[in-house]
Design a protein around this motif. Structure first.
Motif, PDB file in Angstrom:
ATOM      1  N   GLN A  58       0.829  -1.199   0.000  1.00  0.00           N
ATOM      2  CA  GLN A  58       0.000   0.000   0.000  1.00  0.00           C
ATOM      3  C   GLN A  58       0.865   1.252   0.000  1.00  0.00           C
ATOM      4  O   GLN A  58       0.582   2.238  -0.685  1.00  0.00           O
ATOM      5  CB  GLN A  58      -0.916   0.009   1.224  1.00  0.00           C
ATOM      6  CG  GLN A  58      -1.975   1.091   1.196  1.00  0.00           C
ATOM      7  CD  GLN A  58      -2.983   0.872   0.071  1.00  0.00           C
ATOM      8  OE1 GLN A  58      -3.392  -0.248  -0.177  1.00  0.00           O
ATOM      9  NE2 GLN A  58      -3.357   1.937  -0.605  1.00  0.00           N
ATOM     10  N   LEU A  59       1.961   1.204   0.758  1.00  0.00           N
ATOM     11  CA  LEU A  59       2.902   2.328   0.822  1.00  0.00           C
ATOM     12  C   LEU A  59       3.493   2.612  -0.556  1.00  0.00           C
ATOM     13  O   LEU A  59       3.657   3.762  -0.958  1.00  0.00           O
ATOM     14  CB  LEU A  59       4.011   1.999   1.820  1.00  0.00           C
ATOM     15  CG  LEU A  59       4.923   3.130   2.292  1.00  0.00           C
ATOM     16  CD1 LEU A  59       4.161   4.085   3.189  1.00  0.00           C
ATOM     17  CD2 LEU A  59       6.128   2.545   3.034  1.00  0.00           C
ATOM     18  N   ILE A  60       3.807   1.546  -1.285  1.00  0.00           N
ATOM     19  CA  ILE A  60       4.352   1.687  -2.642  1.00  0.00           C
ATOM     20  C   ILE A  60       3.321   2.332  -3.569  1.00  0.00           C
ATOM     21  O   ILE A  60       3.630   3.291  -4.288  1.00  0.00           O
ATOM     22  CB  ILE A  60       4.793   0.312  -3.184  1.00  0.00           C
ATOM     23  CG1 ILE A  60       6.000  -0.212  -2.403  1.00  0.00           C
ATOM     24  CG2 ILE A  60       5.117   0.395  -4.681  1.00  0.00           C
ATOM     25  CD1 ILE A  60       6.339  -1.670  -2.680  1.00  0.00           C
ATOM     26  N   HIS A  61       2.114   1.830  -3.529  1.00  0.00           N
ATOM     27  CA  HIS A  61       1.089   2.316  -4.456  1.00  0.00           C
ATOM     28  C   HIS A  61       0.596   3.711  -4.103  1.00  0.00           C
ATOM     29  O   HIS A  61       0.147   4.449  -4.984  1.00  0.00           O
ATOM     30  CB  HIS A  61      -0.073   1.314  -4.516  1.00  0.00           C
ATOM     31  CG  HIS A  61       0.259   0.078  -5.282  1.00  0.00           C
ATOM     32  ND1 HIS A  61       0.880  -1.004  -4.696  1.00  0.00           N
ATOM     33  CD2 HIS A  61       0.108  -0.246  -6.590  1.00  0.00           C
ATOM     34  CE1 HIS A  61       1.083  -1.946  -5.610  1.00  0.00           C
ATOM     35  NE2 HIS A  61       0.626  -1.509  -6.771  1.00  0.00           N
ATOM     36  N   ASP A  62       0.683   4.098  -2.848  1.00  0.00           N
ATOM     37  CA  ASP A  62       0.271   5.447  -2.452  1.00  0.00           C
ATOM     38  C   ASP A  62       1.318   6.506  -2.775  1.00  0.00           C
ATOM     39  O   ASP A  62       1.031   7.700  -2.752  1.00  0.00           O
ATOM     40  CB  ASP A  62      -0.026   5.496  -0.950  1.00  0.00           C
ATOM     41  CG  ASP A  62      -1.387   4.913  -0.616  1.00  0.00           C
ATOM     42  OD1 ASP A  62      -2.098   4.498  -1.552  1.00  0.00           O
ATOM     43  OD2 ASP A  62      -1.729   4.852   0.578  1.00  0.00           O
ATOM     44  N   GLY A  63       2.566   6.067  -3.036  1.00  0.00           N
ATOM     45  CA  GLY A  63       3.623   7.005  -3.373  1.00  0.00           C
ATOM     46  C   GLY A  63       4.514   7.408  -2.216  1.00  0.00           C
ATOM     47  O   GLY A  63       5.560   8.036  -2.430  1.00  0.00           O
ATOM     48  N   ASP A  64       4.128   7.070  -0.983  1.00  0.00           N
ATOM     49  CA  ASP A  64       4.964   7.439   0.161  1.00  0.00           C
ATOM     50  C   ASP A  64       6.311   6.716   0.133  1.00  0.00           C
ATOM     51  O   ASP A  64       7.341   7.273   0.526  1.00  0.00           O
ATOM     52  CB  ASP A  64       4.240   7.124   1.479  1.00  0.00           C
ATOM     53  CG  ASP A  64       3.033   8.012   1.704  1.00  0.00           C
ATOM     54  OD1 ASP A  64       2.943   9.059   1.045  1.00  0.00           O
ATOM     55  OD2 ASP A  64       2.175   7.661   2.537  1.00  0.00           O
ATOM     56  N   TYR A  65       6.300   5.474  -0.321  1.00  0.00           N
ATOM     57  CA  TYR A  65       7.536   4.689  -0.470  1.00  0.00           C
ATOM     58  C   TYR A  65       8.516   5.409  -1.398  1.00  0.00           C
ATOM     59  O   TYR A  65       9.698   5.584  -1.071  1.00  0.00           O
ATOM     60  CB  TYR A  65       7.164   3.316  -1.019  1.00  0.00           C
ATOM     61  CG  TYR A  65       8.292   2.460  -1.529  1.00  0.00           C
ATOM     62  CD1 TYR A  65       9.051   1.677  -0.663  1.00  0.00           C
ATOM     63  CD2 TYR A  65       8.578   2.395  -2.897  1.00  0.00           C
ATOM     64  CE1 TYR A  65      10.063   0.858  -1.142  1.00  0.00           C
ATOM     65  CE2 TYR A  65       9.582   1.578  -3.383  1.00  0.00           C
ATOM     66  CZ  TYR A  65      10.327   0.810  -2.500  1.00  0.00           C
ATOM     67  OH  TYR A  65      11.336   0.006  -2.984  1.00  0.00           O
ATOM     68  N   GLY A  66       8.013   5.862  -2.542  1.00  0.00           N
ATOM     69  CA  GLY A  66       8.876   6.547  -3.498  1.00  0.00           C
ATOM     70  C   GLY A  66       9.452   7.836  -2.950  1.00  0.00           C
ATOM     71  O   GLY A  66      10.605   8.187  -3.236  1.00  0.00           O
ATOM     72  N   LYS A  67       8.685   8.550  -2.148  1.00  0.00           N
ATOM     73  CA  LYS A  67       9.176   9.799  -1.561  1.00  0.00           C
ATOM     74  C   LYS A  67      10.347   9.536  -0.617  1.00  0.00           C
ATOM     75  O   LYS A  67      11.314  10.301  -0.581  1.00  0.00           O
ATOM     76  CB  LYS A  67       8.044  10.498  -0.816  1.00  0.00           C
ATOM     77  CG  LYS A  67       6.945  11.044  -1.728  1.00  0.00           C
ATOM     78  CD  LYS A  67       5.806  11.655  -0.921  1.00  0.00           C
ATOM     79  CE  LYS A  67       4.679  12.119  -1.831  1.00  0.00           C
ATOM     80  NZ  LYS A  67       3.528  12.645  -1.055  1.00  0.00           N
ATOM     81  N   ILE A  68      10.253   8.462   0.165  1.00  0.00           N
ATOM     82  CA  ILE A  68      11.339   8.137   1.095  1.00  0.00           C
ATOM     83  C   ILE A  68      12.596   7.763   0.324  1.00  0.00           C
ATOM     84  O   ILE A  68      13.705   8.210   0.648  1.00  0.00           O
ATOM     85  CB  ILE A  68      10.911   6.999   2.037  1.00  0.00           C
ATOM     86  CG1 ILE A  68       9.798   7.488   2.977  1.00  0.00           C
ATOM     87  CG2 ILE A  68      12.101   6.485   2.849  1.00  0.00           C
ATOM     88  CD1 ILE A  68       9.155   6.391   3.805  1.00  0.00           C
ATOM     89  N   LEU A  69      12.461   6.952  -0.729  1.00  0.00           N
ATOM     90  CA  LEU A  69      13.628   6.555  -1.514  1.00  0.00           C
ATOM     91  C   LEU A  69      14.250   7.756  -2.217  1.00  0.00           C
ATOM     92  O   LEU A  69      15.485   7.862  -2.297  1.00  0.00           O
ATOM     93  CB  LEU A  69      13.243   5.478  -2.528  1.00  0.00           C
ATOM     94  CG  LEU A  69      13.429   4.032  -2.071  1.00  0.00           C
ATOM     95  CD1 LEU A  69      12.666   3.736  -0.788  1.00  0.00           C
ATOM     96  CD2 LEU A  69      13.019   3.059  -3.167  1.00  0.00           C
TER      97      LEU A  69
END
Length: 333
Positions: free
Chosen positions: A303-314
């Motif tokens: 869910q974190l990946i699909h919401d975009g929060d994962y990408g922001k952290i990376l």
């Protein structure tokens, strides 16, 4: 492999620092044994994009905090906290900031995952080679500390296929490879593993890099140039050996190796050479008996990946090219 440097600060060499066990609680912002095989290399300028293994992919979808929390094991839900083991001196993946608070890619991803589940995350600092045993003994709920997912670690087997421990499960969340770090200017002209034959290589004990170096000893013996391996407690000690000339090279994960060449983080002392070796995924590490917790965490990561929060952290930590497309369980080779 680990390093205690902090963003914007001078490189700190942990030969003056002990691996003490500390307990630090973070509030959520929202509520390394591999079998011998051919070495894969990619360009030193970037991380890896390809998938790694044949593990199961979590189906994408919208998971609410309530629906995910309801699937948590009762004990975890009642405690309201995830106890996470990590060796906090491996910037930018996991380290302590100026206030001794866990910082980096792993703590931020863990806190974000905890947010979907309505849980706090509590980091326990411990030596890297104690993490998997601690997971297996259920001293911690999971480990997040740049632990490479491999089938040997999944199965608890050694290089000869003999079972030596119960193994662990992984949820893969970032792809990386091993880099060779040398003294600035590369005075010994090292460009590959074969070039370290006849020299000393420094590695952190119990890591994939330790295993790569151990396997390289056989190749070096064939050239009549022995390889000495200095196995150290922390990557910063390996960096110190390279800086002093005691070791020709340090082997560590690409994000960390690259970080230590940047201005303010030891930049000017070190440089990367050659390509990345043996690509593999970092995995959230769990006890095999905790499949319910594993599956909930995998869905939260997805869910974190699909919401975009994962990408922001990376993106914040300059490791976006290593992003995974979705959560995968036990995808390592």
């Amino acid at each position: 492999m680990r390093t205690p440097a902090v963003p914007g600060g001078a490189l700190s060499l942990p030969s003056l620092r002990k691996n003490t066990t500390v307990h630090v609680t973070l509030m959520s912002p929202r509520a390394r044994t591999r079998s011998a095989r051919a070495v894969a290399a990619v360009g030193a300028g970037g991380l890896l994009l390809s998938g790694c293994g044949t593990g199961s992919t979590v189906s994408s979808g919208n998971y609410t905090t309530a629906s995910l929390r309801a699937k948590l094991p009762k004990a975890v839900r009642a405690a309201g906290v995830l106890k996470i083991g990590s060796n906090l001196n491996y910037a930018p993946v996991d380290f302590k900031d100026q206030n001794s608070t866990p910082a980096g890619i792993d703590p931020e991803l863990a806190a974000a995952i905890g947010g979907y589940l309505g849980l706090r995350v509590q980091f326990v600092d411990m030596p890297f080679d104690k993490l998997i045993p601690a997971v297996q003994a259920k001293q911690i709920d999971l480990a997040m500390s740049a632990v490479i997912d491999t089938q040997q670690r999944q199965n608890g087997t050694d290089d000869n296929g003999r079972r030596s421990n119960p193994g662990v499960d992984f949820i893969d969340y970032l792809i990386t490879g091993t880099s060779i770090l040398v003294k600035a200017g590369n005075p010994l002209g090292i460009g590959s593993l074969d070039d370290i034959c006849g020299h000393t290589v420094a590695v952190q004990r119990g890591t994939i890099q330790d295993e790569i170096a151990q396997r390289q000893t056989a190749a070096c013996q064939k050239t009549s140039k022995g390889l000495r391996i200095d196995e150290l407690d922390a990557d910063g000690q390996a960096l110190a050996e390279v800086a002093s000339g005691a070791a020709a090279a340090d082997l560590n994960d690409y994000p960390v190796a690259a970080y230590n060449t940047q201005s303010g983080n030891g930049g000017g002392q070190f440089q990367l050479t050659g390509g990345q070796l043996e690509p593999g995924p970092y995995g959230i590490t769990l006890n095999k008996a905790d499949s319910a917790l594993r599956d909930v965490l995998a869905k939260a990561l997805d869910q974190l990946i699909h919401d975009g929060d994962y990408g922001k952290i990376l993106t914040k930590w300059n490791v976006s090219p290593g992003a995974v497309q979705g959560a995968v369980v036990n995808g390592g080779l």
